[in-house]
Design a protein around this motif. Structure first.
Motif, PDB file in Angstrom:
ATOM      1  N   GLY A  50     101.684  11.957 103.261  1.00  8.71           N
ATOM      2  CA  GLY A  50     102.094  11.790 104.652  1.00  8.71           C
ATOM      3  C   GLY A  50     103.497  11.231 104.750  1.00  8.71           C
ATOM      4  O   GLY A  50     103.931  10.453 103.901  1.00  8.71           O
ATOM      5  N   VAL A  51     104.211  11.628 105.797  1.00  6.78           N
ATOM      6  CA  VAL A  51     105.567  11.138 106.049  1.00  6.78           C
ATOM      7  C   VAL A  51     105.661  10.634 107.487  1.00  6.78           C
ATOM      8  O   VAL A  51     105.305  11.357 108.431  1.00  6.78           O
ATOM      9  CB  VAL A  51     106.628  12.225 105.816  1.00  6.78           C
ATOM     10  N   MET A  52     106.129   9.403 107.643  1.00  4.98           N
ATOM     11  CA  MET A  52     106.458   8.848 108.962  1.00  4.98           C
ATOM     12  C   MET A  52     107.913   9.179 109.252  1.00  4.98           C
ATOM     13  O   MET A  52     108.807   8.829 108.479  1.00  4.98           O
ATOM     14  CB  MET A  52     106.261   7.328 108.950  1.00  4.98           C
ATOM     15  N   LEU A  53     108.181   9.872 110.376  1.00  4.84           N
ATOM     16  CA  LEU A  53     109.529  10.278 110.747  1.00  4.84           C
ATOM     17  C   LEU A  53     110.098   9.302 111.768  1.00  4.84           C
ATOM     18  O   LEU A  53     109.494   9.056 112.818  1.00  4.84           O
ATOM     19  CB  LEU A  53     109.510  11.692 111.325  1.00  4.84           C
ATOM     20  N   LEU A  54     111.269   8.758 111.457  1.00  5.86           N
ATOM     21  CA  LEU A  54     111.920   7.751 112.288  1.00  5.86           C
ATOM     22  C   LEU A  54     113.190   8.345 112.884  1.00  5.86           C
ATOM     23  O   LEU A  54     114.158   8.613 112.171  1.00  5.86           O
ATOM     24  CB  LEU A  54     112.239   6.524 111.439  1.00  5.86           C
ATOM     25  N   PRO A  55     113.213   8.572 114.197  1.00  6.45           N
ATOM     26  CA  PRO A  55     114.314   9.286 114.847  1.00  6.45           C
ATOM     27  C   PRO A  55     115.627   8.519 114.886  1.00  6.45           C
ATOM     28  O   PRO A  55     115.718   7.347 114.510  1.00  6.45           O
ATOM     29  CB  PRO A  55     113.783   9.530 116.266  1.00  6.45           C
ATOM     30  N   ASP A  56     116.642   9.195 115.405  1.00  4.47           N
ATOM     31  CA  ASP A  56     117.937   8.584 115.665  1.00  4.47           C
ATOM     32  C   ASP A  56     117.861   7.767 116.954  1.00  4.47           C
ATOM     33  O   ASP A  56     116.777   7.497 117.472  1.00  4.47           O
ATOM     34  CB  ASP A  56     119.020   9.673 115.743  1.00  4.47           C
ATOM     35  N   VAL A  57     119.002   7.398 117.488  1.00  8.31           N
ATOM     36  CA  VAL A  57     119.040   6.474 118.626  1.00  8.31           C
ATOM     37  C   VAL A  57     118.391   7.022 119.896  1.00  8.31           C
ATOM     38  O   VAL A  57     118.066   6.249 120.797  1.00  8.31           O
ATOM     39  CB  VAL A  57     120.488   6.046 118.958  1.00  8.31           C
ATOM     40  N   ARG A  58     118.198   8.342 119.985  1.00  7.80           N
ATOM     41  CA  ARG A  58     117.610   8.893 121.208  1.00  7.80           C
ATOM     42  C   ARG A  58     116.094   8.855 121.191  1.00  7.80           C
ATOM     43  O   ARG A  58     115.450   9.266 122.149  1.00  7.80           O
ATOM     44  CB  ARG A  58     118.111  10.323 121.433  1.00  7.80           C
ATOM     45  N   GLY A  59     115.518   8.363 120.126  1.00  5.89           N
ATOM     46  CA  GLY A  59     114.071   8.279 120.070  1.00  5.89           C
ATOM     47  C   GLY A  59     113.432   9.634 119.821  1.00  5.89           C
ATOM     48  O   GLY A  59     114.074  10.574 119.355  1.00  5.89           O
ATOM     49  N   LEU A  60     112.154   9.726 120.132  1.00  5.35           N
ATOM     50  CA  LEU A  60     111.402  10.949 119.873  1.00  5.35           C
ATOM     51  C   LEU A  60     111.909  12.081 120.762  1.00  5.35           C
ATOM     52  O   LEU A  60     111.903  11.979 121.982  1.00  5.35           O
ATOM     53  CB  LEU A  60     109.915  10.693 120.137  1.00  5.35           C
ATOM     54  N   HIS A  61     112.352  13.167 120.145  1.00  8.10           N
ATOM     55  CA  HIS A  61     112.789  14.350 120.896  1.00  8.10           C
ATOM     56  C   HIS A  61     112.496  15.593 120.069  1.00  8.10           C
ATOM     57  O   HIS A  61     111.982  15.489 118.937  1.00  8.10           O
ATOM     58  CB  HIS A  61     114.262  14.246 121.324  1.00  8.10           C
TER      59      HIS A  61
END
Length: 254
Positions: A50-61
């Motif tokens: 499993g991989v947890m994806l951590l977005p850039d400054v705009r958050g989840l998009h």
């Protein structure tokens, strides 16, 4: 800003896995009661990591939702989380969403509670029941991903795309280079050689600190690639994107 609204992740250069079992927009709850948005894509392979994806400054998009699907297609359960449940709630957001106003209100402890909940989801049947879990982030999320190795999440490794290891200044107590001696798992860093915000000496310093602490690590710099090079529309950086994909999948055992 990291990725533009039109950005989309490059396609993996290899095929694998048994396909996508399901995808879902979900709401997760942290141990302190915070509820936040996430997007989950389960691989059909029951033994998938499993991989947890951590977005850039705009958050989840959409970039991260599609990236989660791409991971599931090659046999990796993936959940992309949002940072702004504490300040923006769960309502839909338009293009005029003032993400920086919410970025300034993010706290390390709040992020730590939310990432713990995301990791727990990946380990649950709903998230894929992953036996091995990793984190991967981009820009601000790359820095956050590196620092998950400092937390007691039991991760098998952390991956950061162009996350600044040097921090924001001498008073930045959670700069990755400062927390690196306490990291608990291997680190993969992927950087653009033309990224003016992350000088080569800061990458070398990060690697040196990790080496001194005995933390397994690999730092990869793609010559001529800019910040946010991992974008399907940057055809001129296709080789870098393909190589980055291969390194990521090898790192997570795929």
């Amino acid at each position: 800003m990291c990725f533009e609204t039109t950005a989309r992740p490059p396609l993996p250069p290899i095929a694998g896995g048994a396909g996508v079992a399901d995808t879902a927009h979900i709401v997760l709850e942290a141990s302190d009661g915070n509820r936040f948005l996430a997007f989950s894509a389960r691989a059909a392979d029951p033994d998938a990591p499993g991989v947890m994806l951590l977005p850039d400054v705009r958050g989840l998009h959409p970039f991260y939702e599609e990236l989660a699907v791409r991971f599931a297609e090659v046999g990796v359960h993936a959940t992309a989380m949002d940072y702004f449940g504490r300040t923006a709630g769960l309502d839909p957001r338009g293009e005029d969403f003032d993400h920086m106003a919410h970025v300034r209100r993010i706290s390390p402890d709040g992020v730590g509670a939310d990432t713990a909940a995301t990791v727990a989801h990946l380990r649950s049947p709903a998230g894929g029941a992953a036996g091995r879990v990793y984190s991967m982030g981009f820009c601000m999320g790359g820095r956050i991903s590196f620092n998950q190795a400092w937390r007691d999440h039991g991760l098998h490794g952390v991956i950061g795309f162009y996350g600044g290891p040097q921090g924001t200044g001498p008073d930045d107590e959670t700069a990755p280079v400062r927390l690196a001696p306490q990291y608990r798992c291997p680190v993969l860093g992927l950087f653009g050689g033309a990224d003016e915000g992350i000088p080569p000496d800061t990458i070398r310093a990060f690697a040196d600190v990790l080496d001194e602490a005995g933390v397994q690590n690999e730092m990869v710099v793609y010559d001529g690639a800019p910040h946010s090079f991992f974008d399907r529309k940057f055809e001129q950086h296709g080789e870098a994107c393909d190589d980055a994909w291969r390194r990521v999948l090898a790192f997570v055992g795929r």
